[in-house]
Design a protein around this motif. Structure first.
Motif, short mmCIF file in Angstrom:
data_model
loop_
_atom_site.label_atom_id
_atom_site.label_comp_id
_atom_site.label_asym_id
_atom_site.label_seq_id
_atom_site.Cartn_x
_atom_site.Cartn_y
_atom_site.Cartn_z
N ILE A 220 10.07 -43.51 -13.21
CA ILE A 220 11.27 -43.11 -12.48
C ILE A 220 11.82 -41.79 -13.02
O ILE A 220 12.17 -40.88 -12.25
N VAL A 221 11.87 -41.67 -14.36
CA VAL A 221 12.36 -40.43 -14.97
C VAL A 221 11.47 -39.25 -14.57
O VAL A 221 11.96 -38.15 -14.27
N LEU A 222 10.16 -39.47 -14.55
CA LEU A 222 9.22 -38.41 -14.16
C LEU A 222 9.45 -37.97 -12.73
O LEU A 222 9.40 -36.78 -12.41
N LYS A 223 9.73 -38.92 -11.83
CA LYS A 223 10.01 -38.59 -10.43
C LYS A 223 11.34 -37.85 -10.29
O LYS A 223 11.46 -36.90 -9.49
N LEU A 224 12.35 -38.28 -11.07
CA LEU A 224 13.64 -37.61 -11.00
C LEU A 224 13.57 -36.17 -11.49
O LEU A 224 14.30 -35.30 -11.01
N LEU A 225 12.70 -35.93 -12.47
CA LEU A 225 12.57 -34.58 -13.03
C LEU A 225 11.58 -33.72 -12.27
O LEU A 225 11.38 -32.55 -12.63
N GLN B 288 9.50 -27.35 -17.42
CA GLN B 288 8.06 -27.30 -17.37
C GLN B 288 7.48 -28.70 -17.27
O GLN B 288 8.10 -29.70 -17.64
N ALA B 289 6.24 -28.78 -16.77
CA ALA B 289 5.59 -30.08 -16.60
C ALA B 289 5.43 -30.81 -17.93
O ALA B 289 5.62 -32.02 -18.01
N SER B 290 5.11 -30.05 -18.99
CA SER B 290 4.95 -30.68 -20.30
C SER B 290 6.26 -31.27 -20.80
O SER B 290 6.28 -32.33 -21.42
N MET B 291 7.39 -30.58 -20.52
CA MET B 291 8.70 -31.09 -20.94
C MET B 291 9.07 -32.34 -20.16
O MET B 291 9.67 -33.27 -20.71
N LYS B 292 8.72 -32.41 -18.90
CA LYS B 292 9.00 -33.58 -18.08
C LYS B 292 8.25 -34.80 -18.62
O LYS B 292 8.82 -35.90 -18.73
N HIS B 293 6.97 -34.61 -18.95
CA HIS B 293 6.19 -35.71 -19.52
C HIS B 293 6.76 -36.15 -20.88
O HIS B 293 6.78 -37.35 -21.19
N LEU B 294 7.22 -35.20 -21.65
CA LEU B 294 7.78 -35.52 -22.97
C LEU B 294 9.04 -36.37 -22.83
O LEU B 294 9.20 -37.38 -23.53
N ILE B 295 9.93 -36.00 -21.92
CA ILE B 295 11.17 -36.76 -21.73
C ILE B 295 10.86 -38.17 -21.24
O ILE B 295 11.47 -39.15 -21.70
N SER B 296 9.90 -38.29 -20.31
CA SER B 296 9.55 -39.63 -19.80
C SER B 296 8.98 -40.51 -20.91
O SER B 296 9.25 -41.72 -20.97
N LYS B 297 8.19 -39.93 -21.80
CA LYS B 297 7.63 -40.71 -22.91
C LYS B 297 8.71 -41.13 -23.90
O LYS B 297 8.69 -42.25 -24.42
N GLU C 199 -7.51 -21.12 -19.98
CA GLU C 199 -6.41 -21.61 -19.16
C GLU C 199 -5.75 -22.82 -19.82
O GLU C 199 -6.44 -23.74 -20.26
N VAL C 200 -4.43 -22.84 -19.87
CA VAL C 200 -3.70 -23.97 -20.44
C VAL C 200 -3.76 -25.14 -19.47
O VAL C 200 -3.27 -25.06 -18.34
N VAL C 201 -4.38 -26.24 -19.89
CA VAL C 201 -4.51 -27.42 -19.03
C VAL C 201 -3.66 -28.58 -19.53
O VAL C 201 -3.44 -29.55 -18.80
N ASP C 202 -3.16 -28.52 -20.78
CA ASP C 202 -2.33 -29.62 -21.28
C ASP C 202 -1.54 -29.15 -22.50
O ASP C 202 -2.04 -28.36 -23.31
N ILE C 203 -0.30 -29.63 -22.60
CA ILE C 203 0.53 -29.43 -23.79
C ILE C 203 1.13 -30.79 -24.13
O ILE C 203 1.93 -31.33 -23.36
N ASN C 204 0.73 -31.35 -25.26
CA ASN C 204 1.29 -32.63 -25.67
C ASN C 204 1.93 -32.49 -27.04
O ASN C 204 2.12 -31.37 -27.54
N LEU C 205 2.25 -33.62 -27.67
CA LEU C 205 2.95 -33.56 -28.96
C LEU C 205 2.05 -33.21 -30.13
O LEU C 205 2.53 -33.10 -31.26
#
Length: 293
Positions: free
Chosen positions: A50-55, A61-70, A145-151
């Motif tokens: 739900i948080v991912l959809k709201l953001l 950025q996409a990486s920040m959205k995934h971070l907040i949802s996690k 090319e940047v394909v992923d940014i995680n923790l």
């Protein structure tokens, strides 16, 4: 001896009976705790989505959205664990855990300072605008090319389709060259011509050739042509012009196109690109000695 053995056996059976009675008494709480645990796991995944959809429509950025949802998912799981400890009447255990958390946190922090540093760097990289998904970057002698940014890492896909995993700390602490931040890139082509060439004619020809090959970005006046030096076997020059580019591969393709066009123009106008020439000067005594022999 038999009396001691019988006494020990009786104490063990009494202890087992006591444990069994406690288990039976606590069985409803254990069942409720298991149900709560399953519900918490479901809620953590559901709220994360739900948080991912709201953001989705936010400017993050996409990486920040995934971070907040996690992070939301982790917080829900932690809340569920405290709730389960309360249901099982393990409040004393909870206090013990909280009391030892400081010492354990210090020990874990010292042992995992590299991982923690990468995690912190990953949060920073997810927030800044200088690097994001889809960008073509060069960092730590790697390019792609940047394909992923995680923790933990920044993943880039190189032009040969191989993946490189760069620790976040190294990416954050070292210079990053981002080819995707500007729509245009300046291309520089070096070449040389024979000393017998008409320098003014060559300059005009190269500028016309490049401007026609990349006419969407360059006019003849915008192409920069500079004679650089008197080389060992040629007069060397440098040509600069603009192209649309968001990756190093596009830069290489544009440079190749320019080299092909300039070589074709030189061949058509009989302009020579000389090979390196070395002149050897032998003294006369060398030939006289050889003739005598």
């Amino acid at each position: 001896m038999d009396f001691r053995f019988a006494n020990a056996l009786k104490k063990m059976m009494d202890r087992l009976a006591s444990w069994m009675n406690s288990l039976i008494v606590s069985l409803p709480n254990i069942i409720i705790a298991i149900l709560v645990f399953l519900i918490v796991l479901f809620l953590s995944k559901y709220l994360s989505r739900i948080v991912l959809k709201l953001l989705k429509n936010s400017s993050l950025q996409a990486s920040m959205k995934h971070l907040i949802s996690k992070l939301v998912s982790v917080l829900v799981v932690f809340f569920g664990m405290f709730l389960i400890l309360g249901i099982l009447d393990l409040s004393k255990t909870l206090n013990t855990i909280l009391a030892g958390a400081g010492v354990a946190g210090l020990a874990i922090g010292l042992a995992l300072q590299g991982a923690i540093s990468n995690t912190y760097s990953g949060i920073i990289l997810s927030y800044i605008d200088q690097i994001k998904f889809g960008d073509w970057i060069q960092s730590n002698d790697y390019e792609g090319e940047v394909v992923d940014i995680n923790l933990r890492t920044v993943t880039i896909k190189q032009r040969d389709n191989n993946l490189v995993y760069l620790p976040n700390k190294l990416v954050l602490e070292n210079p990053i060259r981002n080819f995707s931040t500007t729509p245009k890139t300046r291309i520089i082509v070096d070449c040389g011509i024979a000393y017998s060439s008409d320098l003014e004619f060559v300059k005009k020809l190269v500028k016309q050739t490049v401007s026609q090959a990349f006419k969407e970005f360059n006019s003849e006046e915008e192409v920069i042509f500079i004679y650089k030096e008197f080389g060992e076997s040629s007069i060397n020059f440098e040509t600069r012009f603009w192209v649309e580019s968001k990756s190093a591969l596009q830069v290489a393709i544009a440079k190749s196109k320019a080299i092909i066009a300039i070589k074709a123009a030189f061949d058509k106008n009989n302009i020579n690109i000389p090979f390196p020439i070395r002149t050897l000067d032998f003294p006369k005594s060398y030939f006289e000695k050889n003739n005598e022999a």
